[in-house]
Design a protein around this motif. Structure first.
Motif, PDB file in Angstrom:
ATOM      1  N   GLY A 249       0.785  -1.233   0.000  1.00 30.90           N
ATOM      2  CA  GLY A 249       0.000   0.000   0.000  1.00 30.90           C
ATOM      3  C   GLY A 249       0.812   1.276   0.000  1.00 30.90           C
ATOM      4  N   MET A 250       2.139   1.189  -0.066  1.00 30.75           N
ATOM      5  CA  MET A 250       2.977   2.388  -0.025  1.00 30.75           C
ATOM      6  C   MET A 250       3.123   2.962  -1.429  1.00 30.75           C
ATOM      7  SD  MET A 250       5.904   1.671   2.831  1.00 30.75           S
ATOM      8  CE  MET A 250       6.343   3.402   2.815  1.00 30.75           C
ATOM      9  N   ARG A 251       2.305   3.922  -1.759  1.00 32.49           N
ATOM     10  CA  ARG A 251       2.318   4.531  -3.103  1.00 32.49           C
ATOM     11  C   ARG A 251       3.628   5.253  -3.379  1.00 32.49           C
ATOM     12  NH1 ARG A 251      -2.994   7.780  -4.666  1.00 32.49           N
ATOM     13  NH2 ARG A 251      -1.745   7.861  -6.581  1.00 32.49           N
ATOM     14  N   VAL A 252       4.296   5.726  -2.306  1.00 24.20           N
ATOM     15  CA  VAL A 252       5.524   6.478  -2.499  1.00 24.20           C
ATOM     16  C   VAL A 252       6.607   5.614  -3.138  1.00 24.20           C
ATOM     17  CG1 VAL A 252       6.480   5.923  -0.227  1.00 24.20           C
ATOM     18  CG2 VAL A 252       7.127   8.077  -1.354  1.00 24.20           C
ATOM     19  N   LEU A 253       6.502   4.282  -3.003  1.00 28.76           N
ATOM     20  CA  LEU A 253       7.505   3.389  -3.588  1.00 28.76           C
ATOM     21  C   LEU A 253       7.257   3.149  -5.069  1.00 28.76           C
ATOM     22  CD1 LEU A 253       7.870   0.779  -0.700  1.00 28.76           C
ATOM     23  CD2 LEU A 253       9.310   2.757  -1.217  1.00 28.76           C
ATOM     24  N   ASP A 254       6.084   3.499  -5.562  1.00 29.61           N
ATOM     25  CA  ASP A 254       5.782   3.485  -6.993  1.00 29.61           C
ATOM     26  C   ASP A 254       6.149   2.165  -7.665  1.00 29.61           C
ATOM     27  OD1 ASP A 254       4.764   4.579  -9.304  1.00 29.61           O
ATOM     28  OD2 ASP A 254       6.670   5.466  -9.917  1.00 29.61           O
ATOM     29  N   GLY A 255       5.724   1.056  -7.044  1.00 31.58           N
ATOM     30  CA  GLY A 255       5.920  -0.238  -7.690  1.00 31.58           C
ATOM     31  C   GLY A 255       7.312  -0.812  -7.551  1.00 31.58           C
ATOM     32  N   ASP A 256       8.145  -0.254  -6.687  1.00 25.27           N
ATOM     33  CA  ASP A 256       9.493  -0.793  -6.465  1.00 25.27           C
ATOM     34  C   ASP A 256       9.367  -2.035  -5.583  1.00 25.27           C
ATOM     35  OD1 ASP A 256      12.102  -1.348  -5.733  1.00 25.27           O
ATOM     36  OD2 ASP A 256      12.701   0.759  -5.683  1.00 25.27           O
ATOM     37  N   VAL A 257       9.328  -3.210  -6.220  1.00 25.12           N
ATOM     38  CA  VAL A 257       9.052  -4.458  -5.498  1.00 25.12           C
ATOM     39  C   VAL A 257      10.082  -4.739  -4.407  1.00 25.12           C
ATOM     40  CG1 VAL A 257       8.746  -6.951  -5.721  1.00 25.12           C
ATOM     41  CG2 VAL A 257       7.793  -5.413  -7.454  1.00 25.12           C
ATOM     42  N   PRO A 258      11.396  -4.627  -4.670  1.00 26.93           N
ATOM     43  CA  PRO A 258      12.367  -4.880  -3.585  1.00 26.93           C
ATOM     44  C   PRO A 258      12.167  -3.965  -2.385  1.00 26.93           C
ATOM     45  CG  PRO A 258      13.473  -4.903  -5.713  1.00 26.93           C
ATOM     46  CD  PRO A 258      12.084  -4.412  -5.957  1.00 26.93           C
ATOM     47  N   GLU A 259      11.866  -2.690  -2.643  1.00 27.79           N
ATOM     48  CA  GLU A 259      11.641  -1.767  -1.532  1.00 27.79           C
ATOM     49  C   GLU A 259      10.355  -2.110  -0.782  1.00 27.79           C
ATOM     50  OE1 GLU A 259      13.254   0.586   0.028  1.00 27.79           O
ATOM     51  OE2 GLU A 259      15.010   0.153  -1.187  1.00 27.79           O
ATOM     52  N   MET A 260       9.338  -2.557  -1.513  1.00 26.42           N
ATOM     53  CA  MET A 260       8.096  -2.981  -0.862  1.00 26.42           C
ATOM     54  C   MET A 260       8.356  -4.165   0.063  1.00 26.42           C
ATOM     55  SD  MET A 260       5.213  -2.744  -3.864  1.00 26.42           S
ATOM     56  CE  MET A 260       4.489  -1.172  -4.348  1.00 26.42           C
ATOM     57  N   MET A 261       9.149  -5.114  -0.409  1.00 24.10           N
ATOM     58  CA  MET A 261       9.471  -6.276   0.410  1.00 24.10           C
ATOM     59  C   MET A 261      10.257  -5.873   1.648  1.00 24.10           C
ATOM     60  SD  MET A 261      10.429  -9.090  -2.521  1.00 24.10           S
ATOM     61  CE  MET A 261      10.795 -10.337  -1.288  1.00 24.10           C
ATOM     62  N   ARG A 262      11.214  -4.950   1.478  1.00 21.80           N
ATOM     63  CA  ARG A 262      11.983  -4.498   2.637  1.00 21.80           C
ATOM     64  C   ARG A 262      11.093  -3.765   3.636  1.00 21.80           C
ATOM     65  NH1 ARG A 262      16.473  -4.275  -0.986  1.00 21.80           N
ATOM     66  NH2 ARG A 262      15.768  -2.333  -1.951  1.00 21.80           N
ATOM     67  N   ALA A 263      10.135  -2.982   3.130  1.00 21.16           N
ATOM     68  CA  ALA A 263       9.213  -2.285   4.029  1.00 21.16           C
ATOM     69  C   ALA A 263       8.368  -3.280   4.817  1.00 21.16           C
ATOM     70  CB  ALA A 263       8.319  -1.349   3.223  1.00 21.16           C
ATOM     71  N   SER A 264       7.899  -4.324   4.151  1.00 16.39           N
ATOM     72  CA  SER A 264       7.095  -5.347   4.826  1.00 16.39           C
ATOM     73  C   SER A 264       7.911  -6.087   5.878  1.00 16.39           C
ATOM     74  CB  SER A 264       6.539  -6.338   3.800  1.00 16.39           C
ATOM     75  OG  SER A 264       5.626  -5.712   2.925  1.00 16.39           O
ATOM     76  N   VAL A 265       9.126  -6.476   5.501  1.00 14.03           N
ATOM     77  CA  VAL A 265       9.998  -7.198   6.446  1.00 14.03           C
ATOM     78  C   VAL A 265      10.327  -6.322   7.646  1.00 14.03           C
ATOM     79  CG1 VAL A 265      12.298  -8.205   6.736  1.00 14.03           C
ATOM     80  CG2 VAL A 265      10.970  -8.720   4.690  1.00 14.03           C
ATOM     81  N   GLY A 266      10.503  -5.025   7.416  1.00 16.50           N
ATOM     82  CA  GLY A 266      10.844  -4.132   8.509  1.00 16.50           C
ATOM     83  C   GLY A 266       9.724  -3.934   9.507  1.00 16.50           C
ATOM     84  N   VAL A 267       8.486  -3.896   9.022  1.00 19.77           N
ATOM     85  CA  VAL A 267       7.357  -3.631   9.913  1.00 19.77           C
ATOM     86  C   VAL A 267       6.851  -4.907  10.597  1.00 19.77           C
ATOM     87  CG1 VAL A 267       5.408  -3.933   8.318  1.00 19.77           C
ATOM     88  CG2 VAL A 267       5.290  -2.178  10.087  1.00 19.77           C
ATOM     89  N   PHE A 268       7.148  -6.076  10.024  1.00 18.04           N
ATOM     90  CA  PHE A 268       6.609  -7.332  10.555  1.00 18.04           C
ATOM     91  C   PHE A 268       6.952  -7.561  12.021  1.00 18.04           C
ATOM     92  CE2 PHE A 268       7.196 -11.951  11.263  1.00 18.04           C
ATOM     93  CZ  PHE A 268       5.869 -12.342  11.169  1.00 18.04           C
ATOM     94  N   PRO A 269       8.226  -7.487  12.451  1.00 15.22           N
ATOM     95  CA  PRO A 269       8.510  -7.748  13.873  1.00 15.22           C
ATOM     96  C   PRO A 269       7.871  -6.735  14.808  1.00 15.22           C
ATOM     97  CG  PRO A 269      10.469  -6.949  12.726  1.00 15.22           C
ATOM     98  CD  PRO A 269       9.454  -7.234  11.682  1.00 15.22           C
ATOM     99  N   MET A 270       7.710  -5.493  14.350  1.00 12.16           N
ATOM    100  CA  MET A 270       7.070  -4.484  15.210  1.00 12.16           C
ATOM    101  C   MET A 270       5.604  -4.824  15.446  1.00 12.16           C
ATOM    102  SD  MET A 270       8.777  -0.882  13.945  1.00 12.16           S
ATOM    103  CE  MET A 270       8.344  -1.086  12.226  1.00 12.16           C
ATOM    104  N   VAL A 271       4.921  -5.257  14.396  1.00 10.57           N
ATOM    105  CA  VAL A 271       3.519  -5.649  14.552  1.00 10.57           C
ATOM    106  C   VAL A 271       3.417  -6.914  15.384  1.00 10.57           C
ATOM    107  CG1 VAL A 271       1.404  -6.281  13.333  1.00 10.57           C
ATOM    108  CG2 VAL A 271       2.949  -4.582  12.344  1.00 10.57           C
ATOM    109  N   LEU A 272       4.339  -7.836  15.152  1.00 13.45           N
ATOM    110  CA  LEU A 272       4.319  -9.107  15.894  1.00 13.45           C
ATOM    111  C   LEU A 272       4.428  -8.884  17.394  1.00 13.45           C
ATOM    112  CD1 LEU A 272       4.206 -12.108  14.987  1.00 13.45           C
ATOM    113  CD2 LEU A 272       6.688 -12.172  15.259  1.00 13.45           C
ATOM    114  N   ALA A 273       5.168  -7.877  17.792  1.00 12.78           N
ATOM    115  CA  ALA A 273       5.348  -7.594  19.220  1.00 12.78           C
ATOM    116  C   ALA A 273       4.108  -6.993  19.855  1.00 12.78           C
ATOM    117  CB  ALA A 273       6.539  -6.648  19.411  1.00 12.78           C
ATOM    118  N   GLU A 274       3.142  -6.558  19.034  1.00 15.77           N
ATOM    119  CA  GLU A 274       1.970  -5.876  19.575  1.00 15.77           C
ATOM    120  C   GLU A 274       0.684  -6.696  19.522  1.00 15.77           C
ATOM    121  OE1 GLU A 274       1.600  -2.279  17.422  1.00 15.77           O
ATOM    122  OE2 GLU A 274       3.449  -1.367  18.202  1.00 15.77           O
ATOM    123  N   VAL A 275       0.690  -7.837  18.836  1.00 15.84           N
ATOM    124  CA  VAL A 275      -0.572  -8.557  18.612  1.00 15.84           C
ATOM    125  C   VAL A 275      -0.579  -9.935  19.271  1.00 15.84           C
ATOM    126  CG1 VAL A 275      -1.045  -7.345  16.450  1.00 15.84           C
ATOM    127  CG2 VAL A 275       0.292  -9.449  16.390  1.00 15.84           C
TER     128      VAL A 275
END
Length: 309
Positions: A249-275
């Motif tokens: 959903g990050m429009r600022v990345l404009d379809g940059d798949v590697p950056e999208m994957m890095r964004a997802s990997v980066g946020v995953f542990p933070m969400v995991l710690a809260e749910v």
């Protein structure tokens, strides 16, 4: 002389019921989207300027912003059909493969109709934006994977083994929460969601998993695997869904798949710690319910033996 009509083809009749169950399950899966109007979400790469209310009708919500909902609608079609087949098969002999075929038929029709509309709107084949083809192929690949997983969900939940069915149910608990949320939004609209909806998403999977664990029980011992998988699912899957949707959903990345994957990997542990809290709820429901069930069954056995004597 009275003519005797030929007997009804029993095998054909036996196949008609499961096929109808499969079709019904597939339709039920995508029903919340259809009730909400089925209007294709706005597309960043749409070939012509179009207002949201003027977007075409589609059977599936094709958009990177609706990725987890799209997955849930398709998966639940298989799970609903499989669960129904499981309970029908306890009362009568029923063929399973026609139901799987019915689910697949609904999904194939939905995919073909939706992607035909999407291809036309993106201008594919007419010299449009080259990114549109990447977007189209990525969505199609994800949808095909979801259709295959819906078939897996069907075959798991249609089995005679309660343990295997319970395993399918706990794995589908979080998508089921998305499906239920979309049912409410189909009535109220996305602009005016019910006040309780934010609380439904984290806690409904815990209740579903806890109930499935009570139904599953702990005997034979291998069913402990269902408990472990169920508790992990109610913790990990919401974090995974959030991380995937965040990256896509990050429009600022404009379809940059590697950056999208890095964004997802980066946020995953933070969400995991809260749910993690729903895991405790699911465990308590499962443990207390299982103990109560064992006590009731233990008290029932002597009473039944006394009646027989």
């Amino acid at each position: 002389m009275t003519e005797i009509s030929p007997p009804v083809d029993a095998p054909a009749r036996a196949r008609a019921l499961p096929f109808a169950i499969g079709v019904g399950g597939g339709v039920l899966g995508i029903l919340p989207w259809l009730i909400g109007g089925g209007i294709l979400p706005l597309q960043n790469l749409w070939a012509s300027a179009t207002m949201p209310e003027d977007m075409p009708f589609v059977l599936l919500p094709l958009s990177q912003y609706f990725a987890t909902l799209l997955f849930s609608l398709l998966l639940l079609g298989g799970v609903f059909a499989g669960f129904t087949v499981h309970f029908v098969a306890r009362r009568r002999a029923i063929a399973v493969w026609p139901a799987a075929l019915g689910v697949l038929l609904v999904h194939v029709i939905a995919v073909l109709q939706s992607f035909a509309v999407l291809a036309g709107g993106l201008g594919l084949g007419r010299g449009g934006d080259s990114r549109a083809m990447v977007y189209f192929a990525g969505l199609l690949g994800g949808v095909v994977a979801a259709v295959l997983l819906a078939q897996l969900g069907f075959w798991m939940t249609s089995r005679r083994s309660v343990g295997v069915v319970a395993l399918g149910v706990v794995l589908a608990a979080v998508p089921f929460s998305n499906w239920v949320s979309r049912c409410f939004l189909a009535v109220t609209g996305d602009a005016f969601p019910p006040a309780f909806l934010p609380y439904l998403a984290p806690w409904l999977p815990a209740v579903v998993v806890g109930a499935a664990l009570v139904w599953c029980g702990v005997r034979p011992a291998w069913r402990i695997v269902v408990w472990v998988v169920g508790l992990l699912a109610v913790w990990v899957v919401p974090a995974l869904f959030t991380a995937i949707q965040y990256g896509l959903g990050m429009r600022v990345l404009d379809g940059d798949v590697p950056e999208m994957m890095r964004a997802s990997v980066g946020v995953f542990p933070m969400v995991l710690a809260e749910v993690w809290q729903p895991v405790i709820v699911a465990l308590v429901i499962g443990a207390v319910g299982t103990v109560v069930r064992m006590v009731v069954e233990r008290d029932r056995t002597p009473a039944e033996s006394a009646r027989i004597q």
